[in-house]
Motif scaffolding. Structure first.
Motif, PDB file in Angstrom:
ATOM      1  N   LYS A   1      20.192  33.986   8.953  1.00  0.00           N
ATOM      2  CA  LYS A   1      21.116  34.147   7.835  1.00  0.00           C
ATOM      3  C   LYS A   1      21.091  32.929   6.921  1.00  0.00           C
ATOM      4  CE  LYS A   1      25.896  35.442   6.846  1.00  0.00           C
ATOM      5  NZ  LYS A   1      27.217  35.786   7.434  1.00  0.00           N
ATOM      6  N   SER A   2      21.114  31.731   7.514  1.00  0.00           N
ATOM      7  CA  SER A   2      21.045  30.501   6.723  1.00  0.00           C
ATOM      8  C   SER A   2      19.627  29.964   6.617  1.00  0.00           C
ATOM      9  CB  SER A   2      21.947  29.430   7.341  1.00  0.00           C
ATOM     10  OG  SER A   2      21.556  29.155   8.675  1.00  0.00           O
ATOM     11  N   GLN A   3      18.663  30.648   7.273  1.00  0.00           N
ATOM     12  CA  GLN A   3      17.253  30.270   7.264  1.00  0.00           C
ATOM     13  C   GLN A   3      17.072  28.827   7.748  1.00  0.00           C
ATOM     14  OE1 GLN A   3      14.773  32.079   4.170  1.00  0.00           O
ATOM     15  NE2 GLN A   3      16.618  32.632   3.071  1.00  0.00           N
ATOM     16  N   LYS A   4      17.631  28.580   8.917  1.00  0.00           N
ATOM     17  CA  LYS A   4      17.589  27.243   9.524  1.00  0.00           C
ATOM     18  C   LYS A   4      16.963  27.333  10.911  1.00  0.00           C
ATOM     19  CE  LYS A   4      21.315  25.575  11.344  1.00  0.00           C
ATOM     20  NZ  LYS A   4      22.661  24.987  11.538  1.00  0.00           N
ATOM     21  N   LEU A   5      15.995  26.448  11.164  1.00  0.00           N
ATOM     22  CA  LEU A   5      15.322  26.384  12.457  1.00  0.00           C
ATOM     23  C   LEU A   5      15.546  25.007  13.069  1.00  0.00           C
ATOM     24  CD1 LEU A   5      13.297  27.504  14.600  1.00  0.00           C
ATOM     25  CD2 LEU A   5      11.471  26.534  13.185  1.00  0.00           C
ATOM     26  N   VAL A   6      15.895  24.989  14.362  1.00  0.00           N
ATOM     27  CA  VAL A   6      16.117  23.736  15.079  1.00  0.00           C
ATOM     28  C   VAL A   6      15.117  23.665  16.231  1.00  0.00           C
ATOM     29  CG1 VAL A   6      17.760  22.296  16.320  1.00  0.00           C
ATOM     30  CG2 VAL A   6      18.569  23.812  14.496  1.00  0.00           C
ATOM     31  N   LEU A   7      14.219  22.674  16.176  1.00  0.00           N
ATOM     32  CA  LEU A   7      13.218  22.452  17.211  1.00  0.00           C
ATOM     33  C   LEU A   7      13.479  21.110  17.878  1.00  0.00           C
ATOM     34  CD1 LEU A   7       9.941  23.514  15.350  1.00  0.00           C
ATOM     35  CD2 LEU A   7      11.219  24.860  17.011  1.00  0.00           C
ATOM     36  N   ALA A   8      13.370  21.075  19.192  1.00  0.00           N
ATOM     37  CA  ALA A   8      13.525  19.828  19.937  1.00  0.00           C
ATOM     38  C   ALA A   8      12.159  19.370  20.417  1.00  0.00           C
ATOM     39  CB  ALA A   8      14.468  20.023  21.121  1.00  0.00           C
ATOM     40  N   GLY A   9      11.876  18.085  20.239  1.00  0.00           N
ATOM     41  CA  GLY A   9      10.589  17.554  20.666  1.00  0.00           C
ATOM     42  C   GLY A   9      10.492  16.073  20.371  1.00  0.00           C
ATOM     43  N   TRP A  10       9.356  15.514  20.642  1.00  0.00           N
ATOM     44  CA  TRP A  10       9.135  14.098  20.364  1.00  0.00           C
ATOM     45  C   TRP A  10       7.666  13.867  20.030  1.00  0.00           C
ATOM     46  CZ3 TRP A  10       9.636  16.161  25.170  1.00  0.00           C
ATOM     47  CH2 TRP A  10       8.630  15.893  26.092  1.00  0.00           C
ATOM     48  N   PHE A  11       7.396  12.686  19.477  1.00  0.00           N
ATOM     49  CA  PHE A  11       6.044  12.324  19.074  1.00  0.00           C
ATOM     50  C   PHE A  11       5.470  11.265  20.012  1.00  0.00           C
ATOM     51  CE2 PHE A  11       7.367  14.176  15.057  1.00  0.00           C
ATOM     52  CZ  PHE A  11       6.205  14.791  14.621  1.00  0.00           C
ATOM     53  N   ASP A  12       4.187  11.347  20.193  1.00  0.00           N
ATOM     54  CA  ASP A  12       3.422  10.273  20.819  1.00  0.00           C
ATOM     55  C   ASP A  12       2.534   9.702  19.711  1.00  0.00           C
ATOM     56  OD1 ASP A  12       1.875   8.550  22.242  1.00  0.00           O
ATOM     57  OD2 ASP A  12       1.186  10.003  23.729  1.00  0.00           O
ATOM     58  N   ALA A  13       3.032   8.630  19.084  1.00  0.00           N
ATOM     59  CA  ALA A  13       2.319   8.006  17.966  1.00  0.00           C
ATOM     60  C   ALA A  13       1.663   6.719  18.443  1.00  0.00           C
ATOM     61  CB  ALA A  13       3.281   7.721  16.821  1.00  0.00           C
ATOM     62  N   SER A  14       0.475   6.460  17.961  1.00  0.00           N
ATOM     63  CA  SER A  14      -0.237   5.250  18.382  1.00  0.00           C
ATOM     64  C   SER A  14      -1.015   4.663  17.211  1.00  0.00           C
ATOM     65  CB  SER A  14      -1.182   5.564  19.546  1.00  0.00           C
ATOM     66  OG  SER A  14      -2.166   6.502  19.154  1.00  0.00           O
TER      67      SER A  14
ATOM     68  N   THR B   1      -2.132   7.759  14.779  1.00  0.00           N
ATOM     69  CA  THR B   1      -2.481   9.023  15.433  1.00  0.00           C
ATOM     70  C   THR B   1      -1.226   9.650  16.024  1.00  0.00           C
ATOM     71  OG1 THR B   1      -4.670   8.160  15.978  1.00  0.00           O
ATOM     72  CG2 THR B   1      -3.930  10.117  17.166  1.00  0.00           C
ATOM     73  N   LEU B   2      -1.018  10.939  15.715  1.00  0.00           N
ATOM     74  CA  LEU B   2       0.200  11.630  16.145  1.00  0.00           C
ATOM     75  C   LEU B   2      -0.133  12.820  17.041  1.00  0.00           C
ATOM     76  CD1 LEU B   2       2.243  11.780  12.807  1.00  0.00           C
ATOM     77  CD2 LEU B   2       2.564  10.203  14.708  1.00  0.00           C
ATOM     78  N   SER B   3       0.706  13.002  18.046  1.00  0.00           N
ATOM     79  CA  SER B   3       0.675  14.193  18.894  1.00  0.00           C
ATOM     80  C   SER B   3       2.116  14.639  19.086  1.00  0.00           C
ATOM     81  CB  SER B   3       0.018  13.894  20.239  1.00  0.00           C
ATOM     82  OG  SER B   3       0.097  15.028  21.092  1.00  0.00           O
ATOM     83  N   PHE B   4       2.403  15.901  18.724  1.00  0.00           N
ATOM     84  CA  PHE B   4       3.776  16.401  18.798  1.00  0.00           C
ATOM     85  C   PHE B   4       3.984  17.148  20.107  1.00  0.00           C
ATOM     86  CE2 PHE B   4       7.051  19.654  17.664  1.00  0.00           C
ATOM     87  CZ  PHE B   4       8.107  18.769  17.519  1.00  0.00           C
ATOM     88  N   LYS B   5       5.002  16.745  20.852  1.00  0.00           N
ATOM     89  CA  LYS B   5       5.348  17.382  22.123  1.00  0.00           C
ATOM     90  C   LYS B   5       6.543  18.310  21.882  1.00  0.00           C
ATOM     91  CE  LYS B   5       2.571  14.199  23.871  1.00  0.00           C
ATOM     92  NZ  LYS B   5       1.211  14.471  24.368  1.00  0.00           N
ATOM     93  N   LEU B   6       6.282  19.606  21.822  1.00  0.00           N
ATOM     94  CA  LEU B   6       7.352  20.573  21.575  1.00  0.00           C
ATOM     95  C   LEU B   6       8.083  20.868  22.874  1.00  0.00           C
ATOM     96  CD1 LEU B   6       8.787  22.512  19.623  1.00  0.00           C
ATOM     97  CD2 LEU B   6       7.060  24.226  20.196  1.00  0.00           C
ATOM     98  N   ASN B   7       9.402  20.713  22.830  1.00  0.00           N
ATOM     99  CA  ASN B   7      10.205  20.926  24.032  1.00  0.00           C
ATOM    100  C   ASN B   7      10.884  22.295  24.048  1.00  0.00           C
ATOM    101  OD1 ASN B   7      11.506  20.274  26.473  1.00  0.00           O
ATOM    102  ND2 ASN B   7      13.325  19.598  25.374  1.00  0.00           N
ATOM    103  N   SER B   8      11.521  22.679  22.939  1.00  0.00           N
ATOM    104  CA  SER B   8      12.248  23.951  22.936  1.00  0.00           C
ATOM    105  C   SER B   8      12.588  24.371  21.516  1.00  0.00           C
ATOM    106  CB  SER B   8      13.539  23.843  23.762  1.00  0.00           C
ATOM    107  OG  SER B   8      14.412  22.884  23.189  1.00  0.00           O
ATOM    108  N   ILE B   9      12.912  25.663  21.380  1.00  0.00           N
ATOM    109  CA  ILE B   9      13.485  26.205  20.145  1.00  0.00           C
ATOM    110  C   ILE B   9      14.980  26.334  20.395  1.00  0.00           C
ATOM    111  CG2 ILE B   9      13.492  28.130  18.522  1.00  0.00           C
ATOM    112  CD1 ILE B   9      10.665  28.790  19.476  1.00  0.00           C
ATOM    113  N   ASN B  10      15.751  25.434  19.820  1.00  0.00           N
ATOM    114  CA  ASN B  10      17.189  25.410  20.099  1.00  0.00           C
ATOM    115  C   ASN B  10      17.957  26.474  19.331  1.00  0.00           C
ATOM    116  OD1 ASN B  10      16.684  23.293  21.773  1.00  0.00           O
ATOM    117  ND2 ASN B  10      17.578  21.718  20.463  1.00  0.00           N
TER     118      ASN B  10
END
Length: 414
Positions: free
Chosen positions: A71-84, A57-66
């Motif tokens: 132009k290069s079509q690149k997205l950087v997201l910071a976060g972590w998972f709570d997997a069980s 079971t996964l839950s994604f904790k989104l922290n920020s859009i870095n």
């Protein structure tokens, strides 16, 4: 005797209560580690019956859009998972180990699901390769917390730039196990944004989760987190759109400058070069592809053509003013521009018998009328009125172009 017995029983109960509420010792924790890792092999799936499926079971904790580089079509997201998940080989009876309810372990020391980020910007990232920690509960429930900056590709649609909304996703799949062995599923709170930090350029408007169920066509378990990001247009409006619109209206004002000033051509060329600079600036910020064209880029290109047309018209006006200023124009043209011709004065040339040109074959030449052009409408009289007509014409065209651009942006933002 009775009172002594009561005191003895009370003391005994106090000792029992203190024993039951005492904290676990370090020896108890070490005994738990020795117990759960005795004969443990992290290469084996955490079920006694290997035909059973492990549900993660996964839950994604989104922290920020870095970062979001269009132009290069690149997205950087910071976060972590709570997997069980449940590990049947790592359980213990709390009462046998000083009431130890859970222990913390390094993620690399236990079995971990090989979950891979598929749409990464570069090589494939596997979560189990990240430095992480886990918590093992006495009932065998394992909680794992991998976190990182996730760099993914995101196809950018720049049609409505800078009033655009982008749709980016994180796609995770099991890397080494089919759905018959490991299934990824979402928790009741699939995406947690309680700790999300707002970005100065993008707003997270909404998010979705896609978790396909098992069927004959789906062999690998996967989860897709879809994020809808809306751009904050204030910066682009203030630094690009507003100056461009003001330059456009300033460009039309060239027809209010008198031809005699000699500044018309230089004024037009200066505004034209300003458009070229803005067009180059915007082009450098947008993706280099021909799939989509921004309406703003089309608008700037239209204004560039608009400015070139004004330059050409002004050059023709200046040439007419310099070389053909005293040239008469037809009465129909003068009337079209509201220039009324006055009655032309005529000079009467009388007969002179001593003038050989006036006498021919001993006959008298009739009175000859010669008209002069002293009061005729000339080119220099038409040009100022032409400026007024051109100013109104180009102003209407500019207002229509700008209104269409604004209407498209407004309709998309609804």
């Amino acid at each position: 005797m009775t009172s002594e017995r009561v005191m003895f029983v009370t003391l005994l109960l106090a000792l029992m209560i203190s024993a039951t509420t005492s904290s676990p010792t370090s020896k108890d924790v070490k005994d738990v580690y020795s117990h759960i890792f005795n004969g443990y092999d992290k290469r084996v799936r955490p079920v006694w019956n290997q035909s059973d499926v492990v549900s993660v079971t996964l839950s994604f904790k989104l922290n920020s859009i870095n970062e979001f580089d269009e132009k290069s079509q690149k997205l950087v997201l910071a976060g972590w998972f709570d997997a069980s998940w449940s590990d049947e080989s790592q359980t213990w009876n709390k009462s046998d180990f000083g009431d130890v309810s859970h222990v913390s372990v390094d993620g690399s020391s236990i079995w971990l699901p090989q979950i891979a980020l598929i749409n990464t910007f570069g090589r494939v990232n596997i979560l189990s390769q990240l430095a992480s920690s886990a918590v093992i509960n006495a009932n065998g429930e394992v909680e794992w917390f991998p976190g990182d900056s996730f760099v993914v590709t995101c196809e950018v649609d720049i049609t409505y730039y800078p009033f655009d909304t982008q749709h980016c996703s994180l796609v995770f799949e099991m890397w080494d196990a089919p759905m018959s062995e490991v299934i990824l599923q979402t928790s009741s709170k699939a995406i947690d944004v309680n700790l999300f930090e707002e970005n100065g350029e993008w707003t997270l408007t909404s998010f979705e989760v896609d978790n396909p169920e098992f069927d004959d066509e789906v062999f690998i378990s996967s989860i897709t987190y879809l994020f809808h990001l809306q751009r904050r247009p204030k910066f682009v409006v203030l630094t690009t759109i507003a100056p461009v619109v003001l330059l456009a209206f300033l460009n039309v004002c060239v027809f209010l400058i008198p031809l005699s000033s000699g500044e018309k051509n230089s004024f037009c060329v200066t505004v034209y070069l300003s458009y070229a600079v803005f067009l180059g600036t915007i082009s450098s910020e947008l993706p280099h592809n021909s799939k989509d064209a921004s309406y703003l880029t089309i608008y700037l290109l239209a204004l560039l053509v608009f400015s070139v047309t004004i330059v050409l018209v002004t050059v023709i006006q200046v040439r007419l003013f310099i070389e053909y200023d005293d040239t008469p124009v037809p009465a129909s043209v003068a009337k079209m521009f509201g220039c009324c011709t006055r009655g032309n004065r005529s000079k009467v040339k009388h007969f002179d018998i001593n003038d050989p040109d006036d006498v021919k074959d001993n006959s008298v030449k009739p009175l000859e009328l010669k008209q002069t052009n002293e009061n005729c409408v000339c080119v220099k009289d038409i040009l100022p009125r032409l400026d007024v007509h051109l100013f109104c014409l180009f102003l209407v065209i500019l207002c229509v172009m700008t209104s269409v651009m604004g209407g498209l942006a407004f309709s998309y933002s609804l």
